[in-house]
Design a protein around this motif. Structure first.
Motif: not given
Lengths: 114, 113
Positions: A33, A35, A37, A41-43, A45, A58, A90, A103, A105-107
């Motif tokens: 995926y 994402y 942000q 801070k809203f994530l 997709i 999306e 992300f 999920l 996640f990467g950093e």
């Protein structure tokens, strides 16, 4: 060993440029995926690939183009960067039946468009 | 369409006090529920998840959450917080058979000494 790794971690660029972010996972997962942000801070997709097939796309400007050369990699290319593209992107991966798995996640890759 | 609401954008709490972070979801079908934590400048990591079975779910770092179908809630609790719990907490929902995970807007937990 990093499970989900993204490069670069930081990216500062000018409006109008084209840039790419790379993601690799060594977990053997089938689904990956992207994402976004935002500063609040809203994530949200953006895309998802399952076995190299695009399964979620999306409402994202077509300046954003994901590419999955194999199950372990999912890259994000962004054309004609705009100020509003500044965000942390992300990458994540998951296994298991659809929707049930954790999920990973990467950093994150922090993109700043000037 | 699914949605997730985290009403509290920030929750300050003193060290060793209990905390509850609220999460409500909206969906016309059964869902799976998750809580993730994000420490500064890091990615998200899973705290716990509810797929089925017992409505009380225990996770890592002493956190637990309770699924309440009638109230469409999945609140996260910890009986005694530590300074190290200061982070952003995200509730998420997915629909069985889909690959789409929808996240709430996050709650910033700030633990005060």
């Amino acid at each position: 060993d990093t499970a989900v790794s993204q490069t670069p971690k930081y990216l500062v660029t000018q409006m109008g440029n084209d840039k790419s972010i790379k993601c690799e996972q060594n977990l053997g997962h089938d689904t990956m995926y992207w994402y976004k942000q935002d500063s609040k801070k809203f994530l949200k997709i953006m895309f998802s690939y399952n076995n190299k097939e695009l399964i979620i796309n999306e409402t994202v400007p077509n300046r954003f183009s994901p590419k999955s050369p194999d199950k372990a990699h999912l890259n994000l290319h962004i054309n004609s960067l705009e100020l509003g593209d500044s965000a942390v992107y992300f990458c994540a991966s998951s296994q298991s039946r659809a929707g049930t798995g954790e999920l990973f996640f990467g950093e994150g890759s922090r993109l700043t468009v000037l | 369409a699914q949605s997730v609401t985290q009403l509290d954008s920030q929750v300050p709490v003193f060290e060793e006090a209990p905390v509850e972070l609220r999460c409500n979801y909206s969906s016309s079908v059964s869902v799976y529920l998750f809580w993730y934590v994000q420490y500064p400048n890091q990615g998200l990591q899973l705290l716990l998840k509810y797929l089925s079975g017992s409505t009380l779910v225990k996770g890592i770092n002493g956190f637990e959450a309770e699924f309440n179908k009638s109230q469409t809630s999945f609140h996260l609790r910890k009986p005694s917080v530590h300074i190290s719990d200061t982070a952003e907490y995200f509730c998420a929902v997915s629909e069985p058979g889909t690959y789409k995970y929808i996240f709430g807007t996050g709650t910033r937990l700030k633990v005060l000494a």
